[in-house]
Design a protein around this motif. Sequence first.
Motif, PDB file in Angstrom:
ATOM      1  N   ARG A 258      60.945  39.844  27.015  1.00  0.00           N
ATOM      2  CA  ARG A 258      60.277  40.833  26.170  1.00  0.00           C
ATOM      3  C   ARG A 258      58.817  40.491  25.876  1.00  0.00           C
ATOM      4  O   ARG A 258      58.441  40.304  24.716  1.00  0.00           O
ATOM      5  N   PRO A 259      57.957  40.463  26.883  1.00  0.00           N
ATOM      6  CA  PRO A 259      56.551  40.219  26.545  1.00  0.00           C
ATOM      7  C   PRO A 259      55.983  41.436  25.820  1.00  0.00           C
ATOM      8  O   PRO A 259      56.345  42.571  26.111  1.00  0.00           O
ATOM      9  N   ASN A 260      55.116  41.206  24.840  1.00  0.00           N
ATOM     10  CA  ASN A 260      54.522  42.299  24.081  1.00  0.00           C
ATOM     11  C   ASN A 260      53.022  42.318  24.351  1.00  0.00           C
ATOM     12  O   ASN A 260      52.276  41.480  23.849  1.00  0.00           O
ATOM     13  N   PHE A 261      52.589  43.306  25.145  1.00  0.00           N
ATOM     14  CA  PHE A 261      51.182  43.419  25.497  1.00  0.00           C
ATOM     15  C   PHE A 261      50.487  44.528  24.715  1.00  0.00           C
ATOM     16  O   PHE A 261      49.380  44.912  25.033  1.00  0.00           O
ATOM     17  N   ALA A 262      51.144  45.050  23.671  1.00  0.00           N
ATOM     18  CA  ALA A 262      50.584  46.183  22.932  1.00  0.00           C
ATOM     19  C   ALA A 262      49.213  45.852  22.337  1.00  0.00           C
ATOM     20  O   ALA A 262      48.338  46.706  22.304  1.00  0.00           O
ATOM     21  N   ARG A 263      49.025  44.624  21.852  1.00  0.00           N
ATOM     22  CA  ARG A 263      47.757  44.275  21.209  1.00  0.00           C
ATOM     23  C   ARG A 263      47.059  43.121  21.909  1.00  0.00           C
ATOM     24  O   ARG A 263      46.210  42.445  21.317  1.00  0.00           O
ATOM     25  N   THR A 264      47.397  42.888  23.155  1.00  0.00           N
ATOM     26  CA  THR A 264      46.762  41.799  23.901  1.00  0.00           C
ATOM     27  C   THR A 264      46.330  42.279  25.274  1.00  0.00           C
ATOM     28  O   THR A 264      46.761  43.328  25.747  1.00  0.00           O
ATOM     29  N   ARG A 265      45.505  41.494  25.905  1.00  0.00           N
ATOM     30  CA  ARG A 265      45.100  41.717  27.292  1.00  0.00           C
ATOM     31  C   ARG A 265      45.381  40.427  28.037  1.00  0.00           C
ATOM     32  O   ARG A 265      45.189  39.327  27.510  1.00  0.00           O
ATOM     33  N   VAL A 266      45.820  40.576  29.282  1.00  0.00           N
ATOM     34  CA  VAL A 266      46.118  39.413  30.108  1.00  0.00           C
ATOM     35  C   VAL A 266      45.163  39.419  31.291  1.00  0.00           C
ATOM     36  O   VAL A 266      45.000  40.444  31.967  1.00  0.00           O
ATOM     37  N   TYR A 267      44.537  38.266  31.536  1.00  0.00           N
ATOM     38  CA  TYR A 267      43.585  38.118  32.621  1.00  0.00           C
ATOM     39  C   TYR A 267      44.084  37.067  33.601  1.00  0.00           C
ATOM     40  O   TYR A 267      44.628  36.038  33.197  1.00  0.00           O
ATOM     41  N   LEU A 268      43.900  37.326  34.879  1.00  0.00           N
ATOM     42  CA  LEU A 268      44.126  36.324  35.911  1.00  0.00           C
ATOM     43  C   LEU A 268      42.784  35.654  36.146  1.00  0.00           C
ATOM     44  O   LEU A 268      41.795  36.323  36.471  1.00  0.00           O
ATOM     45  N   GLU A 269      42.737  34.341  35.951  1.00  0.00           N
ATOM     46  CA  GLU A 269      41.516  33.574  36.196  1.00  0.00           C
ATOM     47  C   GLU A 269      41.749  32.650  37.377  1.00  0.00           C
ATOM     48  O   GLU A 269      42.806  32.023  37.484  1.00  0.00           O
ATOM     49  N   MET A 270      40.773  32.592  38.266  1.00  0.00           N
ATOM     50  CA  MET A 270      40.882  31.795  39.485  1.00  0.00           C
ATOM     51  C   MET A 270      39.725  30.812  39.554  1.00  0.00           C
ATOM     52  O   MET A 270      38.628  31.110  39.104  1.00  0.00           O
ATOM     53  N   GLU A 271      39.984  29.667  40.147  1.00  0.00           N
ATOM     54  CA  GLU A 271      38.953  28.658  40.377  1.00  0.00           C
ATOM     55  C   GLU A 271      39.009  28.213  41.824  1.00  0.00           C
ATOM     56  O   GLU A 271      40.085  28.154  42.418  1.00  0.00           O
ATOM     57  N   GLY A 272      37.855  27.910  42.376  1.00  0.00           N
ATOM     58  CA  GLY A 272      37.802  27.289  43.694  1.00  0.00           C
ATOM     59  C   GLY A 272      38.124  28.212  44.854  1.00  0.00           C
ATOM     60  O   GLY A 272      38.764  27.789  45.807  1.00  0.00           O
TER      61      GLY A 272
ATOM     62  N   GLU B 197      41.438  41.603  34.886  1.00  0.00           N
ATOM     63  CA  GLU B 197      42.380  42.043  33.859  1.00  0.00           C
ATOM     64  C   GLU B 197      43.608  42.629  34.557  1.00  0.00           C
ATOM     65  O   GLU B 197      43.501  43.525  35.390  1.00  0.00           O
ATOM     66  N   VAL B 198      44.804  42.093  34.244  1.00  0.00           N
ATOM     67  CA  VAL B 198      46.025  42.460  34.980  1.00  0.00           C
ATOM     68  C   VAL B 198      47.153  42.945  34.076  1.00  0.00           C
ATOM     69  O   VAL B 198      48.279  43.123  34.531  1.00  0.00           O
ATOM     70  N   THR B 199      46.878  43.210  32.804  1.00  0.00           N
ATOM     71  CA  THR B 199      47.910  43.543  31.822  1.00  0.00           C
ATOM     72  C   THR B 199      48.860  44.624  32.330  1.00  0.00           C
ATOM     73  O   THR B 199      50.082  44.459  32.306  1.00  0.00           O
ATOM     74  N   ARG B 200      48.331  45.729  32.793  1.00  0.00           N
ATOM     75  CA  ARG B 200      49.185  46.874  33.164  1.00  0.00           C
ATOM     76  C   ARG B 200      50.029  46.628  34.406  1.00  0.00           C
ATOM     77  O   ARG B 200      50.939  47.394  34.698  1.00  0.00           O
ATOM     78  N   HIS B 201      49.763  45.573  35.125  1.00  0.00           N
ATOM     79  CA  HIS B 201      50.517  45.275  36.348  1.00  0.00           C
ATOM     80  C   HIS B 201      51.684  44.323  36.111  1.00  0.00           C
ATOM     81  O   HIS B 201      52.483  44.097  37.016  1.00  0.00           O
ATOM     82  N   LEU B 202      51.771  43.786  34.902  1.00  0.00           N
ATOM     83  CA  LEU B 202      52.813  42.801  34.606  1.00  0.00           C
ATOM     84  C   LEU B 202      54.064  43.484  34.062  1.00  0.00           C
ATOM     85  O   LEU B 202      54.008  44.556  33.475  1.00  0.00           O
ATOM     86  N   LYS B 203      55.201  42.840  34.254  1.00  0.00           N
ATOM     87  CA  LYS B 203      56.483  43.363  33.783  1.00  0.00           C
ATOM     88  C   LYS B 203      57.260  42.216  33.137  1.00  0.00           C
ATOM     89  O   LYS B 203      56.943  41.043  33.356  1.00  0.00           O
ATOM     90  N   PRO B 204      58.283  42.532  32.345  1.00  0.00           N
ATOM     91  CA  PRO B 204      59.129  41.461  31.807  1.00  0.00           C
ATOM     92  C   PRO B 204      59.794  40.692  32.950  1.00  0.00           C
ATOM     93  O   PRO B 204      60.059  41.240  34.016  1.00  0.00           O
ATOM     94  N   GLY B 205      60.036  39.418  32.726  1.00  0.00           N
ATOM     95  CA  GLY B 205      60.702  38.599  33.735  1.00  0.00           C
ATOM     96  C   GLY B 205      59.722  38.015  34.737  1.00  0.00           C
ATOM     97  O   GLY B 205      58.564  37.764  34.438  1.00  0.00           O
TER      98      GLY B 205
ATOM     99  N   ALA C  68      44.943  28.961  39.649  1.00  0.00           N
ATOM    100  CA  ALA C  68      45.076  30.322  39.137  1.00  0.00           C
ATOM    101  C   ALA C  68      45.907  30.240  37.861  1.00  0.00           C
ATOM    102  O   ALA C  68      46.892  29.500  37.799  1.00  0.00           O
ATOM    103  N   ARG C  69      45.496  31.005  36.846  1.00  0.00           N
ATOM    104  CA  ARG C  69      46.241  30.980  35.587  1.00  0.00           C
ATOM    105  C   ARG C  69      46.123  32.348  34.903  1.00  0.00           C
ATOM    106  O   ARG C  69      45.160  33.077  35.127  1.00  0.00           O
ATOM    107  N   LEU C  70      47.101  32.651  34.058  1.00  0.00           N
ATOM    108  CA  LEU C  70      47.052  33.848  33.231  1.00  0.00           C
ATOM    109  C   LEU C  70      46.544  33.429  31.858  1.00  0.00           C
ATOM    110  O   LEU C  70      46.995  32.435  31.296  1.00  0.00           O
ATOM    111  N   VAL C  71      45.606  34.198  31.310  1.00  0.00           N
ATOM    112  CA  VAL C  71      45.040  33.946  30.012  1.00  0.00           C
ATOM    113  C   VAL C  71      45.295  35.175  29.153  1.00  0.00           C
ATOM    114  O   VAL C  71      44.959  36.289  29.547  1.00  0.00           O
ATOM    115  N   VAL C  72      45.906  34.967  27.980  1.00  0.00           N
ATOM    116  CA  VAL C  72      46.216  36.066  27.062  1.00  0.00           C
ATOM    117  C   VAL C  72      45.153  36.088  25.975  1.00  0.00           C
ATOM    118  O   VAL C  72      44.886  35.072  25.327  1.00  0.00           O
TER     119      VAL C  72
END
Length: 185
Positions: free
Chosen positions: A115-129, A156-164, A178-182
């Motif tokens: 049950r991730p809750n993205f209603a009030r957050t944004r999730v970003y994929l950050e890459m290095e190298g 910004e990848v929030t809308r592409h993510l799903k539970p699980g 590569a990492r996800l940052v909320v």
Amino acid sequence: VELDITSGLHAGANQLAITAVNATEKASPAGLLGCLRLQFDQGDPVVIRVDASWRTSRAAPGRWQAPGYDDSAWAQARETVRFGAGPWGRLGGGQLTLSPVKADVFVGRCDLGPRPNFARTRVYLEMEGLAPEEAARVAINGQYAGGVIGRPLRLEVTRHLKPGVNQFRIEPFAPKAARLVVCEP
């Protein structure tokens, strides 16, 4: 990238079909360079270049890759700049990445729980190298999620993510990290 297509050729007419994508949804320069080089046991090779005699389409109608497909309604390709000219010469410190560079695709996954809750957050994929070029096309769960060209290597990848479990594909070159940052607004 050099590919051996010998096994796909046959006597008579052959068709070469290429799918090319721009790694971003934003307006940006994109192009395709290439040639087909037919090397024979004897004699000079035959070189067929990607040029204005080719046809292009933004859509991929059914069976477009099938031999004999009628592409006469498609637009003619056009040469916008000569090979090595800008704007691509500005990538990677002013150099184009030339063959024999091979793709090194990143495939990974993360489990966000039930049950991730993205209603009030944004999730970003950050890459290095990202190398040899700081450019990437990103797919999440098999769907195009966007791309980056140059820094910041952040999408910004929030809308592409799903539970699980979520599957990530970063191409053509794998980032070193590569990492996800909320973030909360």
